[in-house]
Design a protein around this motif. Structure first.
Motif, PDB file in Angstrom:
ATOM      1  N   ALA A 169       0.904  -1.683  -0.334  1.00 33.68           N
ATOM      2  CA  ALA A 169      -0.004   0.165   0.039  1.00 33.68           C
ATOM      3  C   ALA A 169       1.024   1.256  -0.266  1.00 33.68           C
ATOM      4  CB  ALA A 169      -1.178   0.561   1.018  1.00 33.68           C
ATOM      5  N   PRO A 170       0.930   2.438  -0.733  1.00 36.66           N
ATOM      6  CA  PRO A 170       1.230   3.539  -0.127  1.00 36.66           C
ATOM      7  C   PRO A 170       1.346   3.725   0.873  1.00 36.66           C
ATOM      8  CG  PRO A 170      -0.907   3.903  -0.907  1.00 36.66           C
ATOM      9  CD  PRO A 170      -0.822   2.350  -1.247  1.00 36.66           C
ATOM     10  N   LYS A 171       2.539   4.105   1.357  1.00 38.86           N
ATOM     11  CA  LYS A 171       2.532   5.217   2.479  1.00 38.86           C
ATOM     12  C   LYS A 171       2.057   6.525   2.960  1.00 38.86           C
ATOM     13  CE  LYS A 171       7.622   3.246   2.755  1.00 38.86           C
ATOM     14  NZ  LYS A 171       9.253   3.800   3.218  1.00 38.86           N
ATOM     15  N   GLN A 172       1.160   5.960   4.480  1.00 35.21           N
ATOM     16  CA  GLN A 172       0.679   7.168   4.664  1.00 35.21           C
ATOM     17  C   GLN A 172       1.496   8.540   6.100  1.00 35.21           C
ATOM     18  OE1 GLN A 172      -3.366   4.543   5.473  1.00 35.21           O
ATOM     19  NE2 GLN A 172      -3.595   4.553   3.721  1.00 35.21           N
ATOM     20  N   ASP A 173       0.761   8.475   6.071  1.00 37.34           N
ATOM     21  CA  ASP A 173       1.198   9.301   7.382  1.00 37.34           C
ATOM     22  C   ASP A 173       1.094   8.796   8.976  1.00 37.34           C
ATOM     23  OD1 ASP A 173       2.981  11.459   5.630  1.00 37.34           O
ATOM     24  OD2 ASP A 173       0.698  12.933   5.479  1.00 37.34           O
ATOM     25  N   GLY A 174       0.054   8.582   9.008  1.00 37.18           N
ATOM     26  CA  GLY A 174      -0.486   8.361  10.489  1.00 37.18           C
ATOM     27  C   GLY A 174      -0.815   6.739  10.385  1.00 37.18           C
ATOM     28  N   PRO A 175      -1.624   6.262  11.854  1.00 37.88           N
ATOM     29  CA  PRO A 175      -1.811   4.842  11.437  1.00 37.88           C
ATOM     30  C   PRO A 175      -2.666   4.751  10.420  1.00 37.88           C
ATOM     31  CG  PRO A 175      -2.098   6.072  13.425  1.00 37.88           C
ATOM     32  CD  PRO A 175      -1.535   6.759  12.540  1.00 37.88           C
ATOM     33  N   VAL A 176      -3.430   3.420  10.715  1.00 41.72           N
ATOM     34  CA  VAL A 176      -4.799   3.091   9.488  1.00 41.72           C
ATOM     35  C   VAL A 176      -6.123   2.531  10.691  1.00 41.72           C
ATOM     36  CG1 VAL A 176      -5.813   1.404   7.731  1.00 41.72           C
ATOM     37  CG2 VAL A 176      -3.337   2.991   7.628  1.00 41.72           C
ATOM     38  N   LEU A 177      -6.516   3.238  10.797  1.00 40.48           N
ATOM     39  CA  LEU A 177      -7.882   2.799  10.485  1.00 40.48           C
ATOM     40  C   LEU A 177      -7.966   1.635  10.432  1.00 40.48           C
ATOM     41  CD1 LEU A 177      -9.906   3.433  13.423  1.00 40.48           C
ATOM     42  CD2 LEU A 177     -11.386   4.189  12.067  1.00 40.48           C
ATOM     43  N   ILE A 178      -8.270   0.521  11.490  1.00 38.89           N
ATOM     44  CA  ILE A 178      -8.782  -0.820  10.654  1.00 38.89           C
ATOM     45  C   ILE A 178     -10.147  -1.759  11.782  1.00 38.89           C
ATOM     46  CG2 ILE A 178      -6.653  -1.557  10.090  1.00 38.89           C
ATOM     47  CD1 ILE A 178      -6.193  -3.434  12.566  1.00 38.89           C
ATOM     48  N   THR A 179     -10.302  -0.808  12.484  1.00 39.25           N
ATOM     49  CA  THR A 179     -11.460  -1.571  13.780  1.00 39.25           C
ATOM     50  C   THR A 179     -12.796  -0.093  13.493  1.00 39.25           C
ATOM     51  OG1 THR A 179     -12.141  -1.954  15.765  1.00 39.25           O
ATOM     52  CG2 THR A 179     -10.195   0.122  15.388  1.00 39.25           C
ATOM     53  N   GLU A 180     -13.839  -0.124  13.832  1.00 36.18           N
ATOM     54  CA  GLU A 180     -14.857   0.583  13.830  1.00 36.18           C
ATOM     55  C   GLU A 180     -14.968   0.773  15.523  1.00 36.18           C
ATOM     56  OE1 GLU A 180     -18.413  -0.839  11.833  1.00 36.18           O
ATOM     57  OE2 GLU A 180     -17.223  -1.126   9.693  1.00 36.18           O
ATOM     58  N   ALA A 181     -14.511   0.298  16.522  1.00 32.16           N
ATOM     59  CA  ALA A 181     -13.954   1.081  17.508  1.00 32.16           C
ATOM     60  C   ALA A 181     -14.986   2.343  17.885  1.00 32.16           C
ATOM     61  CB  ALA A 181     -13.307   0.338  18.606  1.00 32.16           C
ATOM     62  N   ALA A 182     -15.333   2.875  18.749  1.00 34.74           N
ATOM     63  CA  ALA A 182     -15.436   4.469  19.404  1.00 34.74           C
ATOM     64  C   ALA A 182     -14.377   5.011  19.476  1.00 34.74           C
ATOM     65  CB  ALA A 182     -16.635   3.989  20.178  1.00 34.74           C
ATOM     66  N   PRO A 183     -14.298   6.825  19.227  1.00 33.15           N
ATOM     67  CA  PRO A 183     -13.022   6.853  19.722  1.00 33.15           C
ATOM     68  C   PRO A 183     -12.662   6.607  21.247  1.00 33.15           C
ATOM     69  CG  PRO A 183     -14.578   8.859  18.541  1.00 33.15           C
ATOM     70  CD  PRO A 183     -15.038   6.710  18.962  1.00 33.15           C
ATOM     71  N   SER A 184     -11.396   7.072  21.430  1.00 26.74           N
ATOM     72  CA  SER A 184     -11.066   6.468  23.438  1.00 26.74           C
ATOM     73  C   SER A 184     -11.678   7.944  24.153  1.00 26.74           C
ATOM     74  CB  SER A 184      -9.749   6.529  23.480  1.00 26.74           C
ATOM     75  OG  SER A 184      -8.934   7.548  22.991  1.00 26.74           O
ATOM     76  N   LEU A 185     -11.595   7.502  25.564  1.00 30.41           N
ATOM     77  CA  LEU A 185     -12.785   8.264  26.346  1.00 30.41           C
ATOM     78  C   LEU A 185     -12.023  10.043  26.272  1.00 30.41           C
ATOM     79  CD1 LEU A 185     -14.235   5.320  28.951  1.00 30.41           C
ATOM     80  CD2 LEU A 185     -15.304   6.908  27.444  1.00 30.41           C
ATOM     81  N   GLU A 186     -10.654   9.063  26.243  1.00 26.20           N
ATOM     82  CA  GLU A 186     -10.215  10.189  26.432  1.00 26.20           C
ATOM     83  C   GLU A 186      -9.679  12.032  25.117  1.00 26.20           C
ATOM     84  OE1 GLU A 186      -5.394   9.681  26.729  1.00 26.20           O
ATOM     85  OE2 GLU A 186      -5.993   8.636  28.241  1.00 26.20           O
ATOM     86  N   GLN A 187      -9.792  11.109  23.830  1.00 28.85           N
ATOM     87  CA  GLN A 187     -10.004  11.474  22.665  1.00 28.85           C
ATOM     88  C   GLN A 187     -11.891  12.680  23.013  1.00 28.85           C
ATOM     89  OE1 GLN A 187      -9.415   8.570  19.928  1.00 28.85           O
ATOM     90  NE2 GLN A 187      -8.118   9.476  19.603  1.00 28.85           N
ATOM     91  N   GLN A 188     -12.521  11.884  22.874  1.00 24.01           N
ATOM     92  CA  GLN A 188     -14.287  11.913  23.862  1.00 24.01           C
ATOM     93  C   GLN A 188     -14.388  13.360  24.721  1.00 24.01           C
ATOM     94  OE1 GLN A 188     -16.445   9.022  24.277  1.00 24.01           O
ATOM     95  NE2 GLN A 188     -15.907   8.000  23.087  1.00 24.01           N
ATOM     96  N   HIS A 189     -13.107  13.021  25.395  1.00 20.59           N
ATOM     97  CA  HIS A 189     -13.097  14.160  26.806  1.00 20.59           C
ATOM     98  C   HIS A 189     -12.438  15.254  26.399  1.00 20.59           C
ATOM     99  CE1 HIS A 189     -11.652  15.983  29.668  1.00 20.59           C
ATOM    100  NE2 HIS A 189     -12.654  16.140  30.445  1.00 20.59           N
ATOM    101  N   ARG A 190     -11.749  15.419  25.543  1.00 23.13           N
ATOM    102  CA  ARG A 190     -10.693  16.535  24.490  1.00 23.13           C
ATOM    103  C   ARG A 190     -11.378  17.165  23.971  1.00 23.13           C
ATOM    104  NH1 ARG A 190      -6.781  14.112  22.206  1.00 23.13           N
ATOM    105  NH2 ARG A 190      -6.555  12.329  24.203  1.00 23.13           N
TER     106      ARG A 190
END
Length: 119
Positions: free
Chosen positions: A13-34
Motif C-alpha cells: 500500500a502507498p505510505k501514509q502519514d498516520g496509522p491506519v484505522l482497521i476497527t470500527e471502535a468508538a474514539p477513546s474516552l480521552e479523545q471524547q473528553h478532549r
C-alpha cells in the motif's frame, strides 16, 4: 536517458502519514473528553468578547439598551456550552437502534376490575 523508475509493488500500500484505522471502535474516552472540553472552551470563549463588546457599545453610544441586549445574548452561553459539551458523539448510520417497538405494545400495568373494600 531518464533514470529507471522503481516498479510499484502490487501488494504494498502507498505510505501514509498516520496509522491506519482497521476497527470500527468508538474514539477513546480521552479523545471524547478532549473534544468536549474544546467545544466547551470555544463556546465559553464567546462570552468574554460579548461582555467587552457590551462595555464598548455603552462607551461609544451611551445606550444601555444595546449593552443589555449584548449581555442578554451572553447569559445563556454557559448553559448552552454545558449541554453541547455533555452531548454524546454523533450516532453513526450503521449503529443499531436500541429501542424495540414490540415492548411499547404491552402495558406495564394491566387495567382491570379491582375489588375494593367498603367499610
Amino acid at each position: 536517458m531518464p533514470p529507471p523508475r522503481k516498479r510499484a509493488s502490487f501488494f504494498r500500500a502507498p505510505k501514509q502519514d498516520g496509522p491506519v484505522l482497521i476497527t470500527e471502535a468508538a474514539p477513546s474516552l480521552e479523545q471524547q473528553h478532549r473534544s468536549r472540553v474544546r467545544r466547551y472552551m470555544l463556546l465559553m470563549g464567546f462570552r468574554i468578547p460579548c461582555l467587552v463588546l457590551a462595555a464598548g457599545a455603552y462607551g461609544l453610544w451611551h445606550n444601555a439598551l444595546i449593552s443589555l441586549v449584548i449581555i442578554g445574548v451572553s447569559i445563556p452561553l454557559p448553559w448552552i456550552a454545558v449541554l453541547v459539551a455533555n452531548d454524546r458523539p454523533p450516532r453513526r448510520k450503521d449503529e443499531p437502534s436500541r429501542w424495540d417497538g414490540r415492548r411499547a405494545e404491552h402495558k406495564a400495568i394491566e387495567s382491570g376490575r379491582n375489588r375494593s373494600i367498603d367499610g
